[in-house]
Motif scaffolding. Structure first.
Motif, mmCIF file in Angstrom:
data_model
loop_
_atom_site.group_PDB
_atom_site.id
_atom_site.type_symbol
_atom_site.label_atom_id
_atom_site.label_comp_id
_atom_site.label_asym_id
_atom_site.label_seq_id
_atom_site.Cartn_x
_atom_site.Cartn_y
_atom_site.Cartn_z
ATOM 1 N N UNK A 173 12.860 -12.203 6.448
ATOM 2 C CA UNK A 173 11.555 -12.463 6.055
ATOM 3 C C UNK A 173 10.795 -11.143 6.056
ATOM 4 N N UNK A 174 10.804 -10.384 7.037
ATOM 5 C CA UNK A 174 10.432 -8.928 6.861
ATOM 6 C C UNK A 174 10.955 -8.106 5.661
ATOM 7 N N UNK A 175 12.193 -8.239 5.185
ATOM 8 C CA UNK A 175 12.714 -7.621 4.212
ATOM 9 C C UNK A 175 12.076 -7.990 2.917
ATOM 10 N N UNK A 176 11.983 -9.477 2.780
ATOM 11 C CA UNK A 176 11.159 -10.014 1.946
ATOM 12 C C UNK A 176 9.943 -9.563 1.498
ATOM 13 N N UNK A 177 9.064 -9.553 2.888
ATOM 14 C CA UNK A 177 7.618 -9.318 2.839
ATOM 15 C C UNK A 177 7.425 -7.840 2.197
ATOM 16 N N UNK A 178 8.285 -6.691 2.567
ATOM 17 C CA UNK A 178 7.873 -5.366 2.157
ATOM 18 C C UNK A 178 8.461 -5.177 0.786
ATOM 19 N N UNK A 179 9.446 -6.062 0.230
ATOM 20 C CA UNK A 179 9.945 -5.882 -1.070
ATOM 21 C C UNK A 179 8.928 -6.394 -2.099
ATOM 22 N N UNK A 180 8.438 -7.652 -1.758
ATOM 23 C CA UNK A 180 7.335 -8.188 -2.541
ATOM 24 C C UNK A 180 6.192 -7.707 -2.521
ATOM 25 N N UNK A 181 5.824 -6.818 -1.334
ATOM 26 C CA UNK A 181 4.601 -6.091 -1.389
ATOM 27 C C UNK A 181 4.700 -4.939 -2.447
ATOM 28 N N UNK A 182 5.931 -4.289 -2.504
ATOM 29 C CA UNK A 182 6.059 -3.277 -3.457
ATOM 30 C C UNK A 182 5.968 -3.916 -4.832
ATOM 31 N N UNK A 183 6.384 -4.971 -5.103
ATOM 32 C CA UNK A 183 6.751 -5.573 -6.414
ATOM 33 C C UNK A 183 5.044 -5.941 -7.140
ATOM 34 N N UNK A 184 4.286 -6.228 -6.111
ATOM 35 C CA UNK A 184 2.754 -6.651 -6.438
ATOM 36 C C UNK A 184 1.919 -5.519 -6.387
ATOM 37 N N UNK A 185 2.180 -4.497 -5.582
ATOM 38 C CA UNK A 185 1.202 -3.423 -5.385
ATOM 39 C C UNK A 185 1.636 -1.920 -5.830
ATOM 40 N N UNK A 186 3.049 -2.135 -6.402
ATOM 41 C CA UNK A 186 3.474 -0.617 -6.915
ATOM 42 C C UNK A 186 2.866 -0.053 -7.912
ATOM 43 N N UNK A 187 2.378 -0.887 -9.081
ATOM 44 C CA UNK A 187 1.835 -0.206 -10.008
ATOM 45 C C UNK A 187 0.489 0.306 -9.862
ATOM 46 N N UNK A 188 -0.205 -0.069 -9.028
ATOM 47 C CA UNK A 188 -1.485 0.381 -8.882
ATOM 48 C C UNK A 188 -1.525 1.687 -8.339
ATOM 49 N N UNK A 189 -0.575 2.126 -7.363
ATOM 50 C CA UNK A 189 -0.670 3.234 -6.708
ATOM 51 C C UNK A 189 0.388 4.066 -7.292
ATOM 52 N N UNK A 190 0.980 3.987 -8.261
ATOM 53 C CA UNK A 190 2.134 4.762 -8.570
ATOM 54 C C UNK A 190 2.116 6.335 -8.956
ATOM 55 N N UNK A 191 0.838 6.415 -9.667
ATOM 56 C CA UNK A 191 0.722 7.792 -10.129
ATOM 57 C C UNK A 191 -0.184 8.560 -9.152
ATOM 58 N N UNK A 192 -0.803 7.851 -8.049
ATOM 59 C CA UNK A 192 -1.759 8.718 -7.363
ATOM 60 C C UNK A 192 -1.005 9.963 -6.785
ATOM 61 N N UNK A 249 0.806 -1.284 -0.035
ATOM 62 C CA UNK A 249 -0.041 0.075 -0.086
ATOM 63 C C UNK A 249 0.678 1.360 -0.197
ATOM 64 N N UNK A 250 1.979 1.287 0.563
ATOM 65 C CA UNK A 250 2.936 2.509 0.851
ATOM 66 C C UNK A 250 4.143 2.207 0.139
ATOM 67 N N UNK A 251 4.565 1.331 -0.531
ATOM 68 C CA UNK A 251 5.810 0.917 -1.263
ATOM 69 C C UNK A 251 5.869 1.795 -2.447
ATOM 70 N N UNK A 252 4.868 2.544 -3.098
ATOM 71 C CA UNK A 252 5.036 3.267 -4.355
ATOM 72 C C UNK A 252 5.397 4.650 -3.913
ATOM 73 N N UNK A 253 5.313 5.004 -2.591
ATOM 74 C CA UNK A 253 5.509 6.353 -2.274
ATOM 75 C C UNK A 253 7.252 6.851 -2.599
ATOM 76 N N UNK A 254 8.136 5.837 -2.572
ATOM 77 C CA UNK A 254 9.362 6.170 -2.813
ATOM 78 C C UNK A 254 9.640 6.444 -4.243
ATOM 79 N N UNK A 255 8.877 5.903 -5.101
ATOM 80 C CA UNK A 255 9.040 5.826 -6.550
ATOM 81 C C UNK A 255 8.215 6.982 -7.378
ATOM 82 N N UNK A 256 7.115 7.344 -6.644
ATOM 83 C CA UNK A 256 6.052 8.132 -7.391
ATOM 84 C C UNK A 256 6.650 9.197 -8.179
ATOM 85 N N UNK A 257 7.318 10.132 -7.282
ATOM 86 C CA UNK A 257 7.680 11.315 -8.125
ATOM 87 C C UNK A 257 8.686 11.008 -9.328
#
Length: 351
Positions: free
Chosen positions: A237-256, A22-30
């Protein structure tokens, strides 16, 4: 590791995945909005940074400041005095259920919220029911959690505003080659920002695990000892979780974020990213759990105000800010209600 601790670990990792989603795309949006990188490239690079940075820094410099802050919201004496493993389990189970529940409800009804304050609110609410109000470190809650709901956006807005004014004043000295330099600098900023966000977010889940290691039969007497004995596979485990979350959800929110609040050009995108990166890094160093959405959104607002106040989508920002404000108290109420319900249903769960 006890079965109770394993359940909490699984839920904490799941929530960390959700934070990445949900938040991973914040770093790449701009960076994407200004066309410095293509969306796929930006997300992959950011995901790598999100996986590697916490793994390296947690062990190179023993950086667990945010995790310790999360765990210390409940007074250490109260933790040490709780010898009922079931009680500790129900407390943490309530925390994670409330965080996942409110996140799901807010997503379903399109209510802006902070995933960080959802987790922290559930923790405090369940902690009140389990240990009492006196066991809550209210100074830490007030300064590092509630105050930051207002202070972090204010700082980011002001920093974005001032940096944009400074860059605009110097723009007359820039040559045509500045565009290439800015694109390269923005990519560098994105990697640092991705790492800082990941280090902050993964440690929120780690903070919950540290509590589980103390309260759920993990064999540790306090959270500091649990942090010292943290095995590397837990961090992975936690590192893999946050990275995979970005990979799956990033495109959905990247322009918002990059487009809907204020239309950014390359220079403005770089400034907003720099402001966000600065606040994210400092917050993580100081052990302050922050909302990455708040940081990025407020930086963009500051840049937009410096250029043209009327160009900012104020109604959208007000809606987002209102969501930030209500997240913590709502999550706290949900956490308290779920904890009270579980303790009433399951015998032997109360202190």
């Amino acid at each position: 590791m006890s079965a109770y601790a394993i359940v909490i670990l699984v839920l904490a990792v799941a929530y960390t995945f959700y934070m990445g989603y949900s938040d991973g795309s914040n770093a790449v949006a701009t960076c994407v909005a200004s066309h410095s990188l293509k969306p796929y490239t930006a997300i992959v690079v950011s995901a790598i940074c999100k996986f590697v940075t916490p793994l390296l820094l947690c062990y190179l410099i023993d950086s667990y400041n945010v995790a310790v802050t999360v765990a210390s919201l409940i007074d250490g004496a109260a933790l040490a005095g709780s010898d009922n493993v079931l009680t500790g389990f129900l407390f943490l189970l309530s925390t994670m259920i409330s965080a996942l529940l409110w996140s799901g409800v807010s997503a379903a009804f399109n209510v802006p919220n902070s995933t960080s304050h959802t987790l922290l609110g559930g923790l405090v609410g369940a902690g009140i029911v389990t240990f009492g109000t006196a066991a809550i470190d209210w100074s830490a809650v007030g300064i590092k959690v509630i105050l930051m709901v207002f202070l972090a956006p204010a700082i980011c807005t002001a920093l974005g505003f001032l940096l944009e004014k400074l860059v605009f004043a110097l723009s007359g000295y820039f040559t045509r080659s500045v565009e290439k330099v800015l694109k390269g600098a923005q990519v560098l900023n994105m990697t640092v920002l991705s790492g800082a966000i990941s280090l902050n977010n993964t440690q929120k889940g780690l903070g919950v695990y540290l509590l589980a290691a103390v309260l759920c039969g993990g064999g540790f007497s306090d959270t500091s000892a649990a942090a010292d004995g943290l095995p590397v596979w837990i961090v992975i485990l936690f590192c893999a979780a946050i990275a995979s979350g970005l990979l799956l959800g990033g495109f959905r929110l990247i322009y918002a974020i990059g487009k809907k609040l204020f239309a950014l050009n390359l220079m403005q995108s770089y400034v907003a990213q720099t402001a966000s990166m600065t606040v994210s890094v400092l917050s993580t160093v100081l052990g302050i759990p922050i909302s990455t959405g708040q940081v990025m959104t407020s930086s963009i607002i500051g840049v937009g105000m410096a250029q043209r106040v009327t160009g900012v989508r104020w109604l959208r920002f007000i809606k987002i800010f209102t969501g930030w404000v209500i997240t913590f108290p709502v999550a706290m109420g949900v956490g308290a209600a779920i904890c009270a319900l579980l303790n009433a249903i399951i015998p032997g769960g109360s202190l």
